[in-house]
Design a protein around this motif. Structure first.
Motif, PDB file in Angstrom:
ATOM      1  N   PRO A 101     -30.924 -11.720  39.742  1.00  0.00           N
ATOM      2  CA  PRO A 101     -31.980 -11.740  38.671  1.00  0.00           C
ATOM      3  C   PRO A 101     -31.487 -10.650  37.437  1.00  0.00           C
ATOM      4  O   PRO A 101     -31.956 -10.512  36.474  1.00  0.00           O
ATOM      5  N   GLU A 102     -30.328 -10.022  37.791  1.00  0.00           N
ATOM      6  CA  GLU A 102     -29.664  -9.231  36.518  1.00  0.00           C
ATOM      7  C   GLU A 102     -28.296  -9.190  36.834  1.00  0.00           C
ATOM      8  O   GLU A 102     -27.711  -9.828  37.698  1.00  0.00           O
ATOM      9  N   PRO A 103     -27.410  -8.902  35.585  1.00  0.00           N
ATOM     10  CA  PRO A 103     -26.025  -8.772  35.710  1.00  0.00           C
ATOM     11  C   PRO A 103     -25.452  -7.871  37.079  1.00  0.00           C
ATOM     12  O   PRO A 103     -26.178  -6.775  37.306  1.00  0.00           O
ATOM     13  N   ILE A 104     -24.553  -8.065  37.643  1.00  0.00           N
ATOM     14  CA  ILE A 104     -24.158  -7.537  38.858  1.00  0.00           C
ATOM     15  C   ILE A 104     -22.526  -7.224  38.686  1.00  0.00           C
ATOM     16  O   ILE A 104     -21.881  -7.751  37.669  1.00  0.00           O
ATOM     17  N   SER A 109     -21.215   1.687  37.606  1.00  0.00           N
ATOM     18  CA  SER A 109     -21.826   0.550  37.174  1.00  0.00           C
ATOM     19  C   SER A 109     -23.033   0.280  36.404  1.00  0.00           C
ATOM     20  O   SER A 109     -23.992  -0.473  36.585  1.00  0.00           O
ATOM     21  N   GLN A 110     -23.034   1.430  35.431  1.00  0.00           N
ATOM     22  CA  GLN A 110     -24.201   1.568  34.534  1.00  0.00           C
ATOM     23  C   GLN A 110     -24.462   0.076  33.603  1.00  0.00           C
ATOM     24  O   GLN A 110     -23.460  -0.413  33.207  1.00  0.00           O
ATOM     25  N   GLY A 111     -25.770  -0.358  33.676  1.00  0.00           N
ATOM     26  CA  GLY A 111     -26.002  -1.694  33.092  1.00  0.00           C
ATOM     27  C   GLY A 111     -25.870  -2.870  34.081  1.00  0.00           C
ATOM     28  O   GLY A 111     -26.050  -3.865  33.743  1.00  0.00           O
ATOM     29  N   THR A 112     -25.431  -2.736  35.233  1.00  0.00           N
ATOM     30  CA  THR A 112     -25.326  -3.800  36.014  1.00  0.00           C
ATOM     31  C   THR A 112     -25.811  -3.208  37.690  1.00  0.00           C
ATOM     32  O   THR A 112     -25.892  -2.147  37.808  1.00  0.00           O
ATOM     33  N   LEU A 113     -26.243  -4.355  38.317  1.00  0.00           N
ATOM     34  CA  LEU A 113     -26.493  -3.826  39.600  1.00  0.00           C
ATOM     35  C   LEU A 113     -25.186  -4.019  40.492  1.00  0.00           C
ATOM     36  O   LEU A 113     -24.543  -4.940  40.638  1.00  0.00           O
ATOM     37  N   PRO A 114     -24.883  -2.901  41.218  1.00  0.00           N
ATOM     38  CA  PRO A 114     -23.784  -3.043  42.084  1.00  0.00           C
ATOM     39  C   PRO A 114     -23.981  -3.550  43.452  1.00  0.00           C
ATOM     40  O   PRO A 114     -25.004  -3.194  43.863  1.00  0.00           O
ATOM     41  N   VAL A 115     -23.122  -4.620  43.683  1.00  0.00           N
ATOM     42  CA  VAL A 115     -23.134  -5.404  45.031  1.00  0.00           C
ATOM     43  C   VAL A 115     -22.016  -5.326  45.647  1.00  0.00           C
ATOM     44  O   VAL A 115     -20.979  -5.478  45.384  1.00  0.00           O
ATOM     45  N   LEU A 116     -22.042  -4.427  47.090  1.00  0.00           N
ATOM     46  CA  LEU A 116     -21.154  -4.184  47.720  1.00  0.00           C
ATOM     47  C   LEU A 116     -21.206  -4.908  48.780  1.00  0.00           C
ATOM     48  O   LEU A 116     -22.047  -4.904  49.907  1.00  0.00           O
TER      49      LEU A 116
END
Length: 181
Positions: free
Chosen positions: A52-55, A131-138
């Motif tokens: 749903p958002e940049p990652i 990761s400002q402005g993005t959702l970190p996916v780990l």
């Protein structure tokens, strides 16, 4: 419950796909084990997911996490982060899962639970800050997810997280809650 400073924003944790050690109920913290066919299929299924958002994608240096990341995010750049590796179970590596010592015990030649919690707290805070402005996916491991629960949600490790299923650790004000997404 441990009181740890909250990461700056929400983050998503994904346990790698099923491995040969998972299938055989073997302890494989820092032991590098491959994905099974089921694990590869689980990772490929993630590639169909709409975010749903940049990652920003990060993964553990363990082969199982990198392979999951490559299959789940085939056209996306990702960063390997050493702090996302699983806990070192020392002399228990390669033994049956039912021989695993209590989480709070420090295995001979292994990583202590407090040291592991501190590592997880530090690495997730660092990744969130970067990761400002993005959702970190780990893409990481069961232990990382369980440590995040202890640090920021229920204070308990909870059930073993499923393979290749995104778990959102959503920050709302001064709280973090875990949600299946």
């Amino acid at each position: 419950m441990i009181t740890a400073p909250l990461p700056s924003h929400s983050f998503c944790l994904i346990r790698h796909g099923e491995t040969t050690a998972n299938a055989d109920a073997i302890i494989a913290g820092v032991t590098d084990v491959p994905l099974t066919q089921i694990g590869r299929d689980q990772a490929r299924a993630l590639s169909q997911r709409m975010w749903p958002e940049p990652i920003a994608v990060y993964c553990s240096p363990m082969t199982r996490a990198q392979h999951t990341t490559q299959l789940a995010f085939p056209r996306r750049r990702f960063e390997v982060h050493g702090g996302l590796r699983e806990r070192d179970w020392g002399v228990f590596e390669g033994r049956p899962l039912n021989e695993q010592p209590a989480r709070e015990d420090t295995p001979d030649q292994g990583e202590s639970w407090p040291d592991f919690l501190m590592r997880v707290q530090t690495v997730i805070a660092e990744i969130c800050a970067a990761s400002q402005g993005t959702l970190p996916v780990l893409v990481c491991h069961s232990g990382i997810i369980r440590a995040a629960r202890v640090l920021w949600t229920t204070g308990d490790v909870g059930q073993r997280p499923p393979n290749a299923k995104p778990l959102l650790f959503q920050r709302t004000g001064n709280k973090i809650s875990e949600k299946n997404v």
